[in-house]
Structure formats: structure tokens, C-alpha cells
Design an enzyme around this catalytic site. Structure first.
Site, PDB file in Angstrom:
ATOM      1  N   LYS A  77       1.068  -1.238  -0.035  1.00 45.37           N
ATOM      2  CA  LYS A  77      -0.047   0.103   0.050  1.00 45.37           C
ATOM      3  C   LYS A  77       0.710   1.366   0.045  1.00 45.37           C
ATOM      4  O   LYS A  77       2.079   1.331   0.770  1.00 45.37           O
ATOM      5  CB  LYS A  77      -0.925  -0.082   1.257  1.00 45.37           C
ATOM      6  CG  LYS A  77      -1.823   1.181   1.343  1.00 45.37           C
ATOM      7  CD  LYS A  77      -2.787   0.984   2.691  1.00 45.37           C
ATOM      8  CE  LYS A  77      -3.957   2.084   2.898  1.00 45.37           C
ATOM      9  NZ  LYS A  77      -4.554   1.744   3.969  1.00 45.37           N
ATOM     10  N   SER A 152      -9.669   1.831   3.419  1.00 43.41           N
ATOM     11  CA  SER A 152      -8.866   2.324   2.529  1.00 43.41           C
ATOM     12  C   SER A 152      -7.617   1.602   1.693  1.00 43.41           C
ATOM     13  O   SER A 152      -7.302   2.186   0.774  1.00 43.41           O
ATOM     14  CB  SER A 152      -7.938   3.381   3.199  1.00 43.41           C
ATOM     15  OG  SER A 152      -7.175   3.094   4.215  1.00 43.41           O
ATOM     16  N   SER A 176      -9.394  -0.679   7.551  1.00 38.12           N
ATOM     17  CA  SER A 176      -9.161  -0.624   6.022  1.00 38.12           C
ATOM     18  C   SER A 176      -8.199  -1.734   5.614  1.00 38.12           C
ATOM     19  O   SER A 176      -7.824  -1.679   4.299  1.00 38.12           O
ATOM     20  CB  SER A 176      -7.907   0.660   6.069  1.00 38.12           C
ATOM     21  OG  SER A 176      -9.050   1.666   6.023  1.00 38.12           O
TER      22      SER A 176
HETATM   23  N1  GLN Z   1     -12.950   4.013   7.274  1.00 41.48           N
HETATM   24  C1  GLN Z   1     -12.056   4.587   8.367  1.00 41.48           C
HETATM   25  C2  GLN Z   1     -11.758   5.796   8.037  1.00 41.48           C
HETATM   26  O1  GLN Z   1     -12.129   6.548   7.141  1.00 41.48           O
HETATM   27  C3  GLN Z   1     -11.024   3.572   8.612  1.00 41.48           C
HETATM   28  C4  GLN Z   1     -10.010   3.915   7.768  1.00 41.48           C
HETATM   29  C5  GLN Z   1      -8.731   2.902   7.920  1.00 41.48           C
HETATM   30  O2  GLN Z   1      -8.771   2.182   8.573  1.00 41.48           O
HETATM   31  N2  GLN Z   1      -7.579   3.472   7.336  1.00 41.48           N
HETATM   32  O3  GLN Z   1     -11.254   6.452   8.999  1.00 41.48           O
END
Ligand code: GLN
Length: 490
Positions: A77, A152, A176
């Protein structure tokens, strides 16, 4: 070839049945063919990957020792620092950023002789649940290209699901890794906070962020965790191995957990779509038939997880993102007339909408006069949530629940309604607040043919047991072998 698991490929390369160059070329060709439509990768390292592959092949032919991931094409990532290529975090503010150092996980993968083929797309600074907040590119779900891959770490999940790598790393602040894994029909593991070094992971919510693998099987998750787990002197939040030893996560993986007790929070699970509840219940039933006992657990504070999380995560983000000032590194506005404008214009031009929204939210929650009402209150709720898990784990070995209330949603469906997007994190977020490990494993499909994930949670630093429990399900089902090939005919 791309149907092999990472372990199968690794073993074939080690046995000389297939060369790493062959495997790497096949993957690079597949990336060149599929990535323009899927959008999983932001950068691809053709030359570098082949160079590593050739070196691994040479060493194997010479009988020299090689690492545990020798020759296996892997994606990262784009939130983890690499000295090669750029590290963009899906943001225009870091679009041309070259890191002067490798993150610890990157170093560990290289030490294990992995072939890093590219870096994957993500929501900007990991803020989002669909990868639609990327400032650079769109990523689609390989099972249905009109849908999001989740987020994400959507790029990593889409890359694994579409066979554009054998394993990938993601990061999980509030779901994420697990949610995109479930949306794309692959396995995603978020280790305990502190199990894996965050050195070189660009910070979003520092008290919540954790790196973990996105892969096809539970065994591949164990293989990857073996490579990346452990204390790191460069990250003081990575845990001392005297306190919480790292196991060999592959060693007893196939031994079922005897007398398994599974906790279920029925009322909480009832918020998921019917097809998801059905698939999760079926998975739980398969454990029951294998002898597991099911206990009802009461998790009274989970309903407050989203509210607490979006105060804590945005507060931490507002502080972490202060470093993008147009001075040290990253985008600098050409329209600035004085030094204040260097800050304001650079940030205004290069941060996306969601990132700005969160900086404002977090700054507000931390501002004097509001700190006690919001930030401190959220910390107290976090403690209550942690307590819910501690009490539940006194009565069971693991908790099972959905990963998300829906399967992959349509591109554009939630992106203009941030609250709706935030609510989709209901099943994953409490886990990061509590710091415990969680895994998503494929457990079925809905009527539209979209993958569904089963989430399994265990107490802090019990990844070995978590993986064994997940493996029990995988051993009885073939969901993890399904591939979206026919939806990818391009
Ligand atoms: N969807 C969550 C957020 O927007 C988690 C994102 C993540 O785990 N990086 O913060």
C-alpha cells in the site's frame, strides 16, 4: 500461475519447479493488462522486480540460503515509505515524494527476499472506506467494476483479488484491511496494535494504525505475519517481545482449537444486510457442528464506537497532517505571495475534500473549551469499549461478526455523504479502539455475486490462536478459492 497461493509459489520456486523470473514476468504482464481497468496500482516496478527475481533465482540455483518470501511478487500500500519509487499516500500533496528511507515492514519484506512489484492505491492518507477518496486514481472492485473495492487499502485488496500479486500489505486504522478484503473476497488480517512496527508507515491515527497482510489464504496471512511481526527499536509503540512473544504463526496453524467458545453479539450483528447475517450465521454453524460452543456476549458500548472513533482519529490526523506545510516536503504552491500563504495555499491546493474535513473536525475537537466535551469524552468511551471486549473474552475464545453491514457498494453511492460512509465502518472500528487483532475471511456471496467476509476477533497478541480459528473455517469451505476471473475478461 496467479491461482497459486503465496506459499505454493514460494515452495515451487524453492524447489526449482518454476523460476521467480517466470512468476514475476507473468504477474507484470497481468498488471500491464488488467491494471488500466482495475486501477489497483499507483506505481509498478518492472525493472526492479525482475532484478530481484533474477537474484533470487541465481541464489537458489547456487544453493545459497534465501528468505521466507523468496521470489514471491508482493504489493505494498502506498502509505509505507520506500526508497524506490514514490510514496504518495494517495494524495496530491505527496505525489512526487521520494522517501529517504524504507519503512521497517518494507525492509523486512526485502530481507525475506520478496519481489516488490508495485505500490497500491488508497484513500488519501487512508481516510475512507471505498478508495474513492484517492486524490490520484480510481480503483474498482474486480468482482463488479461498477462497485468500490472497499477502503482504504482498496488497491491492495483489488490487486490480490485480481491476481496481480500473490500477497499485499495494507494498513488498518478503523477497518482498512478487513473491509476491502471482505469486499474483494480475500483474507485480511489486522494484527494487535504494537505487533508490527509502524516505522515508515505514514501516520493517520497513530494510536490506531496497524500494518497487516491482504492475501488469499489464512496460511498466507501467517506467512506474511511471520515476516513482518516483532519489536522495532525505531517504533516505541511496537511491543517488547519479552512481554508479548512473537510465535511462528505457521507452526500449529492446522491444529483446530479444542473446546472452542465463540462469542456472538446478536443484537449488534442484526444491523447487517440479510445475506450477510445469513452467511455469517452459516459460518458460525459450521463451527458449532465441529463441536464449538456458542455464547451470547453483551457489548453495550459498541454502538458508540463510530462517534468515539471519528473524534479520536480526526484529532490525531489533524495533528499528524500538520507536517505537510509546503516547506519540508510535498507540494508547494506556486501562487504563494508570503510565508503564510506557502502553508495555506499549498494545503488548500493539494489536500482533498475528505482530508480537509477531517483536519477541521479534529482541530475543532481538540480546541480549548471543546477538548473535554469531545476528545476526552471519546477517550473515556474508548476505555468502555475496551472493557466490553475484556469482559466478553472472559467468556469466549473469540468473537465472530460481520465485517461490514453491506457488500461492496456502487461507485459514487456514498462518497458525497460522509456520514453514510462513516456508518459503514460499524463492525470494524471498535477493534482498533480496543487494539485487538481481527481477521476477515471469505464466507460466501450475496445474490448479486459479491463476496461476504466473516470477521473473527481475539484478545491482544493472540494472533496464533486467531489464525488457527480462521483456518478451521477455511479448511471446511472453498470460498477462498473463488476468483473473479470471468468478471475480469478485458
Ligand atoms: N474507514 C475508516 C476511516 O475512514 C477507517 C480507515 C482506515 O482503517 N484507515 O477512517
Amino acid at each position: 500461475m496467479e491461482d497459486l497461493t503465496a506459499i505454493e509459489l514460494r515452495d515451487r520456486i524453492a524447489a526449482g519447479r518454476i523460476s521467480s523470473v517466470e512468476a514475476t514476468k507473468a504477474i507484470l504482464n497481468r498488471i500491464d493488462r488488467l491494471n488500466p481497468a482495475v486501477g489497483a496500482y499507483l506505481s509498478i516496478f518492472h525493472d526492479r522486480a525482475l532484478e530481484t527475481a533474477r537474484d533470487v533465482d541465481r541464489r537458489i540455483a547456487a544453493g545459497e540460503p534465501v528468505g521466507s518470501l523468496a521470489g514471491v511478487p508482493i504489493a505494498i500500500k502506498d502509505v509505507m515509505c520506500t526508497t524506490f519509487g514514490t510514496t504518495t499516500c494517495g494524495s496530491r500533496i505527496l505525489q512526487n515524494f521520494h522517501s529517504p528511507y524504507d519503512g521497517t515492514v518494507v525492509r523486512k519484506l526485502l530481507d525475506a527476499d520478496a519481489v516488490i512489484v508495485g505500490k497500491t492505491n488508497m484513500d488519501e492518507f487512508a481516510m475512507g472506506s471505498s478508495t474513492e477518496n484517492s486524490g490520484l486514481q480510481e480503483t474498482v472492485n474486480p468482482w463488479d467494476r461498477s462497485r468500490v473495492p472497499g477502503g482504504s487499502s482498496g488497491g491492495s485488496a483489488a490487486a490480490v483479488a485480481s491476481g496481480m500479486c500473490f500477497a499485499a500489505l495494507g494498513s488498518d486504522t478503523g477497518g482498512s484491511i478487513r473491509q476491502p478484503a471482505s469486499f474483494c473476497g480475500v483474507v485480511g488480517l489486522k494484527p494487535t496494535y504494537g505487533r508490527v512496527s509502524r516505522y515508515g508507515l505514514v501516520a493517520y491515527g497513530s494510536s490506531l494504525d496497524q500494518i497487516g497482510p491482504v492475501v488469499h489464504t489464512v496460511a498466507d496471512a501467517a506467512l506474511m505475519l511471520n515476516a513482518i511481526a516483532g519489536h522495532d527499536p525505531a517504533d516505541s509503540t511496537s511491543v517488547d517481545e519479552q512481554v508479548a512473544p512473537v510465535s511462528d504463526y505457521l507452526e500449529k496453524l492446522d491444529e483446530p482449537v479444542e473446546g472452542l467458545k465463540i462469542g456472538i453479539a446478536s443484537a449488534f450483528n442484526a444491523g447487517a444486510d440479510a445475506a450477510i447475517q445469513e452467511a455469517v450465521n452459516k459460518a458460525v454453524d459450521s463451527y458449532r457442528s465441529a463441536g464449538a460452543e456458542i455464547v451470547e456476549v453483551d457489548m453495550p458500548h459498541l454502538d458508540y464506537a463510530i462517534a468515539a472513533y471519528y473524534v479520536i482519529a480526526t484529532a490525531e490526523a489533524s495533528s499528524n497532517l500538520a507536517r505537510y506545510d509546503g516547506v519540508h516536503y510535498g507540494h508547494r504552491s506556486e501562487k504563494a505571495n508570503d510565508y503564510v500563504e506557502v502553508y495555506t495555499k499549498s494545503r488548500e491546493e493539494a489536500f482533498g475534500k475528505e482530508v480537509k474535513r477531517r483536519i477541521m473536525l479534529g482541530t475543532y475537537a481538540l480546541s480549548s473549551g471543546y477538548y473535554d466535551a469531545y476528545y476526552l469524552k471519546a477517550l473515556k468511551v474508548r476505555n468502555l469499549i475496551r472493557g466490553d471486549f475484556v469482559r466478553a473474552f472472559e467468556r469466549c475464545d473469540c468473537i465472530m461478526m460481520p465485517v461490514a453491514p453491506t457488500t461492496a457498494f456502487k461507485i459514487g453511492e456514498k462518497v458525497d455523504d460522509p456520514l453514510k460512509m462513516y456508518l459503514s465502518d460499524i463492525y470494524t472500528i471498535a477493534v482498533n479502539l480496543a487494539g485487538i487483532p481481527g481477521i476477515s475471511v471469505p464466507c460466501g456471496f450475496d445474490e448479486a455475486g459479491l463476496p461476504i467476509g466473516l470477521q473473527i476477533l481475539t484478545p491482544a497478541f493472540s494472533e496464533a490462536k486467531l489464525l488457527r480459528i480462521a483456518r478451521m473455517h477455511e479448511a471446511q469451505t472453498d470460498w477462498h478459492t473463488r476468483r473473479p476471473e470471468k468478471n475480469l475478461k478485458l
